[in-house]
Design a protein around this motif. Structure first.
Motif, PDB file in Angstrom:
ATOM      1  N   ASN A 123      -7.247  -8.215  10.189  1.00 32.61           N
ATOM      2  CA  ASN A 123      -5.803  -7.962  10.211  1.00 32.61           C
ATOM      3  C   ASN A 123      -5.359  -7.344  11.536  1.00 32.61           C
ATOM      4  OD1 ASN A 123      -5.376  -8.958   7.653  1.00 32.61           O
ATOM      5  ND2 ASN A 123      -5.281  -6.973   6.657  1.00 32.61           N
TER       6      ASN A 123
ATOM      7  N   ASN B 160      -4.225  -4.704   0.654  1.00 31.85           N
ATOM      8  CA  ASN B 160      -4.738  -4.697   2.014  1.00 31.85           C
ATOM      9  C   ASN B 160      -5.375  -3.366   2.395  1.00 31.85           C
ATOM     10  OD1 ASN B 160      -4.203  -7.324   2.946  1.00 31.85           O
ATOM     11  ND2 ASN B 160      -2.057  -6.850   3.292  1.00 31.85           N
ATOM     12  N   GLY B 161      -4.768  -2.275   1.972  1.00 23.78           N
ATOM     13  CA  GLY B 161      -5.232  -0.968   2.421  1.00 23.78           C
ATOM     14  C   GLY B 161      -6.293  -0.354   1.530  1.00 23.78           C
TER      15      GLY B 161
ATOM     16  N   SER C  29       0.805  -1.224   0.000  1.00 24.17           N
ATOM     17  CA  SER C  29       0.000   0.000   0.000  1.00 24.17           C
ATOM     18  C   SER C  29       0.836   1.271   0.000  1.00 24.17           C
ATOM     19  CB  SER C  29      -0.948   0.009   1.203  1.00 24.17           C
ATOM     20  OG  SER C  29      -1.967  -0.952   1.045  1.00 24.17           O
TER      21      SER C  29
ATOM     22  N   THR D 231      -3.082   0.393   6.493  1.00 22.63           N
ATOM     23  CA  THR D 231      -4.087  -0.609   6.818  1.00 22.63           C
ATOM     24  C   THR D 231      -4.765  -0.246   8.136  1.00 22.63           C
ATOM     25  OG1 THR D 231      -2.290  -1.962   7.745  1.00 22.63           O
ATOM     26  CG2 THR D 231      -2.999  -2.459   5.495  1.00 22.63           C
TER      27      THR D 231
ATOM     28  N   LEU E 276      -9.789  -5.535   7.103  1.00 23.43           N
ATOM     29  CA  LEU E 276      -8.907  -4.705   7.930  1.00 23.43           C
ATOM     30  C   LEU E 276      -9.032  -5.076   9.396  1.00 23.43           C
ATOM     31  CD1 LEU E 276      -9.051  -0.992   6.676  1.00 23.43           C
ATOM     32  CD2 LEU E 276      -7.263  -2.686   6.322  1.00 23.43           C
TER      33      LEU E 276
END
Length: 348
Positions: free
Chosen positions: A190, A104-105, A80, A296, A187
């Motif tokens: 995570n 992911n972000g 990201s 993230t 998110l």
């Protein structure tokens, strides 16, 4: 069909190579840098390991952005924090390609600087892929990819086309209208996973199944994420068999039960001691790479601030990750040290 992968690390390499393996008519270009891509470039192939016999797949490895020209679809799997620079570098060669982010972000804003909104599709992937050595990608378990149109539906045709293309990976593919809710759910999963990574703890067996960690770290993080999402009006969405923060929070409760806890914990350990879940944060900290934690978990912190509240537990994970970055590769905290740092939040 030409498919290019921007930022071909573990996940990008696996997705691109699986598409090529399942449909040899597709031309696949893996764009990246470092020994991994150099090995693929020199050999003209990548070795895939997974729940199948190990096999080599012919792909093109390159560090030249011009090589993605004339692509029909570009997968963005770059970290990201590198999104803005990476998309700007390849922008002159994107043409009319559909650009699909499975990062992911939340990098929508950076991508929209160079990609028309009707050609940009946002999504997530839930899987576990590593690069055990340059030129090799290893899949721990078959993953899931979720894509979807934006809130206005202006990219609906691109989302459907991307979904059909990614079905060639053999992963479970879902097209979800509320893809934002799925992304926030990822998110949130995570969040405790990254916290376990700070001490090199097996997420399930050494963190979630440890009462002290679960009480001081896991449950506060899950509760904080759910509180922030409710305050911000985020409607979470989940896909069958995809991790869900609400289910994880319920799992914490089962482990706390005097009757169910020992049974549930023993079953979890039997499964996850053999097949541990490795989060990308752990792999980056182990290798001394810059992490994407600001993009993230930082999104959860910023979301909280935009709606007049705070997310101190998620901020703690960010701060501890940066401390490890400053210490150097592989210099993790102990689990007890992480617990102690989180207990300071409760005493403020």
């Amino acid at each position: 069909m030409k498919i290019s992968v921007l930022g071909a690390g573990a996940i990008g390499t696996m997705l691109g190579a699986l598409i090529r393996d399942n449909d040899p008519s597709c031309q696949v270009v893996l764009l990246g840098r470092g020994p991994h891509i150099q090995t693929i470039r020199d050999s003209g192939r990548v070795q895939l390991q997974g729940p199948w016999p190990t096999r080599d797949v012919q792909v093109q490895g390159t560090d030249n952005p011009a090589d993605i020209a004339d692509s029909d679809l570009v997968l963005v799997t770059v970290k990201s924090q590198a999104t803005a620079e990476a998309i700007a570098t390849v922008a002159p060669y994107l043409g009319s390609a559909i650009v699909v982010s499975v990062q992911n972000g939340f990098n929508d804003e950076a991508l929209l600087q160079h990609v028309d909104e009707d050609h940009l599709v946002m999504g997530i992937t839930a899987t576990n892929v590593t690069v055990p050595e340059p030129g090799t990608a290893s899949l721990q378990f078959k993953g899931t990819i979720v894509l979807g149109p934006n809130a206005q539906g202006t990219n609906a045709a691109s989302a459907t086309a991307a979904t059909k293309t990614l079905e060639k990976t053999g992963f479970r593919i879902f097209e979800e209208r509320n893809v934002e809710g799925v992304r926030y759910n990822k998110l949130a999963i995570n969040s405790p996973g990254y916290a376990a990574s700070l001490s090199q703890s097996n997420f399930i067996t050494e963190a979630v199944c440890h009462r002290g960690w679960r009480t001081a770290v896991g449950k506060p993080l899950a509760d904080e994420c759910l509180r922030v999402f409710e305050t911000a009006g985020i409607q979470l969405a989940n896909i069958p068999k995809l991790p869900d923060i609400r289910k994880l929070r319920g799992f914490f409760g089962k482990l706390d039960s005097r009757l169910l806890g020992p049974i549930v914990g023993t079953g979890a350990k039997l499964i996850f001691n053999r097949r541990p879940i490795q989060f990308s944060l752990y792999q980056d900290l182990l290798k001394g790479k810059g992490t994407e934690v600001d993009h993230t978990l930082g999104e959860i912190v910023r979301l909280a601030e935009r709606h007049g509240t705070t997310a101190p537990c998620n901020q703690m994970v960010i701060d501890l990750a940066h401390e490890i970055e400053q210490r150097g590769a592989g210099k993790f905290f102990t689990r007890e040290e992480v617990i102690e740092r989180f207990q300071t939040i409760q005493s403020r």
